[in-house]
Design an enzyme around this catalytic site. Structure first.
Site, short mmCIF file in Angstrom:
data_model
loop_
_atom_site.label_atom_id
_atom_site.label_comp_id
_atom_site.label_asym_id
_atom_site.label_seq_id
_atom_site.Cartn_x
_atom_site.Cartn_y
_atom_site.Cartn_z
CB SER A 51 -0.97 -0.04 1.19
OG SER A 51 -1.95 0.95 1.07
CG HIS A 58 -5.03 0.04 -2.39
ND1 HIS A 58 -5.55 -0.95 -1.59
CD2 HIS A 58 -4.10 0.69 -1.62
CE1 HIS A 58 -4.99 -0.91 -0.39
NE2 HIS A 58 -4.10 0.06 -0.39
CD GLU A 71 -7.65 -3.54 -2.36
OE1 GLU A 71 -7.83 -2.36 -2.09
OE2 GLU A 71 -8.46 -4.44 -2.03
#
Length: 441
Positions: free
Chosen positions: A187, A234, A261
């Site tokens: 992330s 993402h 993801e």
């Protein structure tokens, strides 16, 4: 408690008590000014005397604890069982809790994972001292793997490279990487892998509408994947190809890689391998065009390639290598005798920036008798007072002579690899109101 973690906390505590004159002996002279924010500049803190031997593992976020493909590969790349990892929860709102979870998951696979308490949210830590502390630097220097957690990527940048000036800790991290170690990030920890990164750009449409400011939406990254590749995370879940394209064009990038993801890409030199649960989208702008006279974001001929788990791609040769599973499956290329398309209808997507819409559109088109599909993206909640409230975008996804795909259901689900579909994006004016109540005549 892990002895290493105990030593880490003690080291940070001693550092916080260190007098200023002692700290001055540890601090290197800082550059007079930070470098401009452009693609192609040397990565901050990079060691440049020789090729990078290590691996950058870019994780798209939402990584599950049972994703053996990713967790075991991390340990294998760093030398196997007993390899030493350093965990930075720097980006997290709860760095202790986040880093401890990551350390536990690596240790479950046989690594030795140690937490370095360097994070803005740890109010008891003096960050300026911590990134120069000899004992903490030694921990980094002795590691075979470095892991950056998720959270807010600006915390990583502002801690390890404030104002574009690399700290001694960032230089130590680069040393691990150059010697053959693993730099992993999920992330926010993935966002910093590029030389340029998105700092805070949650609205994809706002970026497409032109909101792309240095120090706001965009900032310097740490550059572990090199100056020529832009990465984002993402990616398919949040339709972020829409924000990648304007940034790549503005900063001169020709190649971009968006990781979904619970998935990751292993990057070493020019070679990219996809691992995990899903895949990654490769954006190639080498032959793309834009018309500046239009006055809003537009692009023609962006090449899109979807790499599924197990696939590899050579960035230097621009060559795709589908997994053995895909090669055992069905090859999909229009115009060949064996092509028997699954989908027959013309597809139209009312939200091209929706959850995994771009992947679904690519998979269906490569397995379709149709040569193109279309879609739209706009903000239905845009305030009428907004200067560009009625600005939306139309999308045309289409096949070229080199478009080809591979299909497999060997693992029990439909899986596609798609190479070289093309995308045009054009600005359009959205009617306001878009609709009125239906009345009988």
């Amino acid at each position: 408690m892990n002895p290493f973690r105990l030593r880490s906390h003690l080291a940070a505590l001693l550092l916080a008590l260190m007098p200023a004159w002692a700290l001055a002996q540890l601090a290197p002279a800082a550059p007079a000014a930070s470098a401009p924010l452009t693609a192609g500049v040397p990565a901050p803190g990079a060691v440049t005397d020789g090729p990078i031997k290590g691996y950058a593992v870019v994780i798209g976020g939402a990584l599950k604890g049972d994703n053996e493909d990713v967790w075991r590969r991390l340990v294998e790349l760093s030398g196997g069982k007993g390899s030493r990892w350093v965990i930075f929860g720097t980006a997290s709102q709860t760095p202790d809790k986040t880093a401890r979870r990551l350390a536990d998951l690596l240790e479950l696979r046989g690594a030795t994972a140690e937490i370095v308490p360097v994070a803005p949210q740890l109010k008891w830590v003096d960050l300026e001292r911590a990134v120069r502390d000899p004992s903490l630097l030694e921990l980094v220097n002795n590691a075979q793997g470095i892991f950056f957690s998720g959270g807010a990527q600006e915390r990583i940048i502002d801690t390890f490279s404030p104002g574009g000036r690399p700290t001694p800790m960032l230089q130590a991290i680069w040393g691990v990487y150059q010697r053959g170690g693993v730099i992993a990030g999920t992330s926010a920890g993935a966002a910093v892998m590029s030389t340029v990164m998105f700092r805070d750009a949650l609205s994809v449409l706002n970026v497409m509408k032109g909101q792309l400011r240095d120090g706001k939406e965009v900032d310097r990254g740490l550059g572990f994947v090199g100056p020529n590749l832009f990465v984002d995370q993402h990616f398919l879940k949040r339709g972020r190809f829409g924000r990648m394209l304007p940034l790549m064009m503005a900063r001169g990038y020709k190649l971009g890689l968006g990781i979904d993801e619970n998935s990751a890409t292993v990057v070493q030199g020019d070679m990219v391998e996809v691992i995990g649960a899903k895949g990654a989208l490769l954006v190639d702008l080498r032959e793309a065009r834009t018309d500046a006279k239009i006055g809003a974001f537009n692009v023609q001929g962006a090449r899109l390639t979807y790499l599924d788990r197990g696939d590899r791609y050579d960035l230097g040769l621009h060559k795709i290598m589908p997994s053995a599973r895909k090669l055992r499956g069905t090859r999909l290329q229009a115009g060949t005798p064996e092509f028997k398309p699954e989908f027959l209808r013309e597809a139209y997507y009312t939200d091209m920036l929706g959850d995994s819409t771009i992947y679904n559109a690519m998979a269906e088109l490569i397995d379709s008798k149709q040569n193109e599909s279309r879609g739209l993206a706009f903000d239905p909640k845009a305030a009428p007072s907004e200067a560009v409230a009625d600005l939306g975008f139309s999308f045309r996804l289409y096949k070229g002579k080199d478009s080809v795909g591979w299909y497999s259901d060997e693992l029990g689900a439909d899986e596609y690899t798609v190479s070289s579909l093309y995308l045009d994006i054009a600005p359009v004016r959205i009617a306001r109101p878009m609709f009125t109540p239906w009345t009988s005549r």
